[in-house]
Design a protein around this motif. Sequence first.
Motif, PDB file in Angstrom:
ATOM      1  N   MET A 322       0.821  -1.218   0.000  1.00 62.03           N
ATOM      2  CA  MET A 322       0.000   0.000   0.000  1.00 62.03           C
ATOM      3  C   MET A 322       0.851   1.263   0.000  1.00 62.03           C
ATOM      4  O   MET A 322       0.492   2.271  -0.596  1.00 62.03           O
ATOM      5  CB  MET A 322      -0.890   0.028   1.253  1.00 62.03           C
ATOM      6  N   LEU A 323       1.982   1.189   0.699  1.00 65.13           N
ATOM      7  CA  LEU A 323       2.832   2.368   0.875  1.00 65.13           C
ATOM      8  C   LEU A 323       3.772   2.631  -0.295  1.00 65.13           C
ATOM      9  O   LEU A 323       4.262   3.743  -0.457  1.00 65.13           O
ATOM     10  CB  LEU A 323       3.665   2.210   2.159  1.00 65.13           C
ATOM     11  N   MET A 324       4.022   1.607  -1.121  1.00 65.69           N
ATOM     12  CA  MET A 324       5.102   1.733  -2.113  1.00 65.69           C
ATOM     13  C   MET A 324       4.627   2.082  -3.527  1.00 65.69           C
ATOM     14  O   MET A 324       5.381   2.667  -4.299  1.00 65.69           O
ATOM     15  CB  MET A 324       5.895   0.436  -2.180  1.00 65.69           C
ATOM     16  N   VAL A 325       3.388   1.691  -3.899  1.00 63.79           N
ATOM     17  CA  VAL A 325       2.995   1.758  -5.308  1.00 63.79           C
ATOM     18  C   VAL A 325       3.056   3.174  -5.870  1.00 63.79           C
ATOM     19  O   VAL A 325       3.686   3.415  -6.906  1.00 63.79           O
ATOM     20  CB  VAL A 325       1.583   1.168  -5.509  1.00 63.79           C
ATOM     21  N   VAL A 326       2.405   4.124  -5.210  1.00 64.37           N
ATOM     22  CA  VAL A 326       2.355   5.488  -5.746  1.00 64.37           C
ATOM     23  C   VAL A 326       3.749   6.111  -5.843  1.00 64.37           C
ATOM     24  O   VAL A 326       4.102   6.662  -6.897  1.00 64.37           O
ATOM     25  CB  VAL A 326       1.410   6.370  -4.901  1.00 64.37           C
ATOM     26  N   PRO A 327       4.600   6.043  -4.802  1.00 63.35           N
ATOM     27  CA  PRO A 327       5.941   6.636  -4.931  1.00 63.35           C
ATOM     28  C   PRO A 327       6.781   6.004  -6.043  1.00 63.35           C
ATOM     29  O   PRO A 327       7.449   6.723  -6.802  1.00 63.35           O
ATOM     30  CB  PRO A 327       6.577   6.375  -3.554  1.00 63.35           C
ATOM     31  N   ILE A 328       6.756   4.669  -6.162  1.00 57.72           N
ATOM     32  CA  ILE A 328       7.594   4.006  -7.173  1.00 57.72           C
ATOM     33  C   ILE A 328       7.099   4.311  -8.582  1.00 57.72           C
ATOM     34  O   ILE A 328       7.889   4.671  -9.465  1.00 57.72           O
ATOM     35  CB  ILE A 328       7.633   2.478  -6.935  1.00 57.72           C
ATOM     36  N   MET A 329       5.790   4.187  -8.812  1.00 58.10           N
ATOM     37  CA  MET A 329       5.256   4.444 -10.145  1.00 58.10           C
ATOM     38  C   MET A 329       5.416   5.911 -10.540  1.00 58.10           C
ATOM     39  O   MET A 329       5.673   6.227 -11.709  1.00 58.10           O
ATOM     40  CB  MET A 329       3.787   4.030 -10.220  1.00 58.10           C
ATOM     41  N   SER A 330       5.298   6.819  -9.574  1.00 58.97           N
ATOM     42  CA  SER A 330       5.482   8.249  -9.857  1.00 58.97           C
ATOM     43  C   SER A 330       6.925   8.543 -10.226  1.00 58.97           C
ATOM     44  O   SER A 330       7.207   9.345 -11.130  1.00 58.97           O
ATOM     45  CB  SER A 330       5.077   9.088  -8.639  1.00 58.97           C
ATOM     46  N   PHE A 331       7.856   7.906  -9.540  1.00 53.03           N
ATOM     47  CA  PHE A 331       9.281   8.096  -9.862  1.00 53.03           C
ATOM     48  C   PHE A 331       9.598   7.581 -11.267  1.00 53.03           C
ATOM     49  O   PHE A 331      10.299   8.237 -12.045  1.00 53.03           O
ATOM     50  CB  PHE A 331      10.147   7.372  -8.833  1.00 53.03           C
ATOM     51  N   LEU A 332       9.082   6.412 -11.599  1.00 49.61           N
ATOM     52  CA  LEU A 332       9.365   5.804 -12.905  1.00 49.61           C
ATOM     53  C   LEU A 332       8.687   6.548 -14.053  1.00 49.61           C
ATOM     54  O   LEU A 332       9.069   6.387 -15.212  1.00 49.61           O
ATOM     55  CB  LEU A 332       8.907   4.344 -12.913  1.00 49.61           C
ATOM     56  N   HIS A 333       7.707   7.369 -13.731  1.00 52.76           N
ATOM     57  CA  HIS A 333       6.929   8.095 -14.739  1.00 52.76           C
ATOM     58  C   HIS A 333       7.804   8.936 -15.672  1.00 52.76           C
ATOM     59  O   HIS A 333       7.539   9.031 -16.877  1.00 52.76           O
ATOM     60  CB  HIS A 333       5.906   8.982 -14.029  1.00 52.76           C
ATOM     61  N   THR A 334       8.857   9.527 -15.111  1.00 52.10           N
ATOM     62  CA  THR A 334       9.727  10.397 -15.917  1.00 52.10           C
ATOM     63  C   THR A 334      11.181   9.913 -15.942  1.00 52.10           C
ATOM     64  O   THR A 334      12.036  10.589 -16.499  1.00 52.10           O
ATOM     65  CB  THR A 334       9.691  11.827 -15.360  1.00 52.10           C
ATOM     66  N   PHE A 408      -2.311   4.297 -10.339  1.00 57.07           N
ATOM     67  CA  PHE A 408      -1.472   4.009  -9.174  1.00 57.07           C
ATOM     68  C   PHE A 408      -2.328   3.870  -7.921  1.00 57.07           C
ATOM     69  O   PHE A 408      -2.101   2.989  -7.079  1.00 57.07           O
ATOM     70  CB  PHE A 408      -0.434   5.115  -8.949  1.00 57.07           C
ATOM     71  N   TRP A 409      -3.325   4.756  -7.792  1.00 60.68           N
ATOM     72  CA  TRP A 409      -4.202   4.724  -6.621  1.00 60.68           C
ATOM     73  C   TRP A 409      -5.156   3.539  -6.669  1.00 60.68           C
ATOM     74  O   TRP A 409      -5.541   2.993  -5.626  1.00 60.68           O
ATOM     75  CB  TRP A 409      -4.981   6.044  -6.524  1.00 60.68           C
ATOM     76  N   TYR A 410      -5.528   3.136  -7.853  1.00 62.93           N
ATOM     77  CA  TYR A 410      -6.360   1.939  -8.025  1.00 62.93           C
ATOM     78  C   TYR A 410      -5.635   0.705  -7.481  1.00 62.93           C
ATOM     79  O   TYR A 410      -6.217  -0.096  -6.728  1.00 62.93           O
ATOM     80  CB  TYR A 410      -6.680   1.790  -9.518  1.00 62.93           C
ATOM     81  N   VAL A 411      -4.352   0.561  -7.818  1.00 66.75           N
ATOM     82  CA  VAL A 411      -3.558  -0.562  -7.303  1.00 66.75           C
ATOM     83  C   VAL A 411      -3.449  -0.477  -5.788  1.00 66.75           C
ATOM     84  O   VAL A 411      -3.560  -1.491  -5.077  1.00 66.75           O
ATOM     85  CB  VAL A 411      -2.155  -0.578  -7.954  1.00 66.75           C
ATOM     86  N   THR A 412      -3.248   0.731  -5.265  1.00 65.03           N
ATOM     87  CA  THR A 412      -3.112   0.933  -3.813  1.00 65.03           C
ATOM     88  C   THR A 412      -4.382   0.520  -3.074  1.00 65.03           C
ATOM     89  O   THR A 412      -4.322  -0.127  -2.018  1.00 65.03           O
ATOM     90  CB  THR A 412      -2.791   2.411  -3.518  1.00 65.03           C
ATOM     91  N   ILE A 413      -5.545   0.880  -3.619  1.00 69.61           N
ATOM     92  CA  ILE A 413      -6.821   0.526  -2.982  1.00 69.61           C
ATOM     93  C   ILE A 413      -7.006  -0.995  -2.938  1.00 69.61           C
ATOM     94  O   ILE A 413      -7.443  -1.555  -1.916  1.00 69.61           O
ATOM     95  CB  ILE A 413      -7.995   1.185  -3.748  1.00 69.61           C
ATOM     96  N   MET A 414      -6.644  -1.682  -4.014  1.00 69.25           N
ATOM     97  CA  MET A 414      -6.779  -3.140  -4.040  1.00 69.25           C
ATOM     98  C   MET A 414      -5.828  -3.803  -3.036  1.00 69.25           C
ATOM     99  O   MET A 414      -6.165  -4.832  -2.437  1.00 69.25           O
ATOM    100  CB  MET A 414      -6.520  -3.676  -5.440  1.00 69.25           C
ATOM    101  N   LEU A 415      -4.659  -3.210  -2.843  1.00 70.31           N
ATOM    102  CA  LEU A 415      -3.731  -3.739  -1.830  1.00 70.31           C
ATOM    103  C   LEU A 415      -4.264  -3.481  -0.422  1.00 70.31           C
ATOM    104  O   LEU A 415      -4.014  -4.275   0.494  1.00 70.31           O
ATOM    105  CB  LEU A 415      -2.346  -3.113  -2.007  1.00 70.31           C
TER     106      LEU A 415
END
Length: 455
Positions: A322-334, A408-415
């Motif tokens: 839950m804690l990792m998805v948004v930060p990691i995917m946001s970093f990889l975005h650019t 990213f938030w969709y994955v977080t909610i499912m976790l």
Amino acid sequence: MSAPPADRINITSEVHDAADRRRRIMAIVGSSSGNLVEWYDFYCYAFFALYFAPAFFPKGDSTSQLLQTAGIFAVGFFMRPVGGWLFGRIGDRVGRRTSMVISVLMMCFGSLLIGILPTYETVGTLAPVLLLLARMLQGLSVGGEYGTSATYMSEVAIKGRRGFFASFQYVTLIGGQLLASLVLVGLQAVMTSAELTAYGWRIPFFIGAGLAVVALYLRRSLAETKEAGDKENAGTFSELFKHWRAFCVVLAYTAGGSLSFYTFTTYMQKYLVNTAGMPKTSASQVMTWVLLVYMLIQPIFGALSDKIGRKANMILYSGLGMLMVVPIMSFLHTNKDPYLAFAMITLGLSVISFYTGISGIVKAELFPTNVRALGVGLSYALANAMFGGTAEYVALWFKDAGIETTFFWYVTIMLAIAFIASLIMPNPKVHGYLDGAGTVEEALGKKKKAGLATA
């Protein structure tokens, strides 16, 4: 008749234990090798979609072409529940080995069919229709493969080390992905992009069909695990739904696990190319190294569960996830640096390994023998179809709509849902079905005692 000396009994027991251990390990190797081939065939579609998408969907930009191929990828997943039910029933009523042999044969045919398909230019709209049918066949096969192989490997694994040995299901599952990725990297090294787009994408599917023949030979030599319980009720919905709480728990944590797994594996290659702007060859190389590390660490997390318990593993996977998805995917975005991409994706998959390392065993322990293959296979296939199989399609849909970060938030909610399921799941050490009366362990124990009595 005098009883045999105690030292003779001990020696006989040790010999029997060693032979039994070797037999179990060879059974793990045999079943998991077939698993590798199944998943190689299935993932070839995902990895080579960048090249064959124009052959079946020539109109539109690269994102719309990938969206259409991802749609067919998702449809293949929706065949999984049917495969989970069909092969689970065969596994519970006829035998695990029979079910695994049929599934690998079906995968072989589906892979061969994709390799020889005509293109849109040749037969028009019939081409994507045939591609869809081939993927449905593969989806049916893989839907049956997971539940039966997970059940078989859990039943033959050595007690006290079940987490470690059962982890090899995901070692070979990831190994199938890795092999598909290596074939892609190898073909990229010897063929131009134009050659791969024209005809080179067919090669991996022919390789898969050939490997399936080898897997068939290995599986035919497997020993069948003894099935206890009433054959009349084995593999039936009425018997399965006596365990509806376990079924719902497995659905919940598999939904988060499947979605995060496919986000960080099959979709990630396209994310690096289509969003971050990384070259196709660089993205393929990054994912090849990521999958190699990911495959090698699975037994570590499986063995860890033997020490701290399956429930602790599941809580760590979903909580940290839950804690990792948004930060990691946001970093990889650019990010276009392949080394940083490798580090961040590996970090994400290390967290997911708390789940994937015990994915099969944690489900198998929650169902009794007579509905184990059905319970494991169907619950996994339903959650996988709804969330894992649609991961690429949903991600690309959000991107096409201009709101990619919502994914990213969709994955977080499912976790988060998986986290709740992990908290309420029964403890397998207390409520597990792989130990005690009517189990494989009891059957093996009786066989061992019988052997000693006649020594």
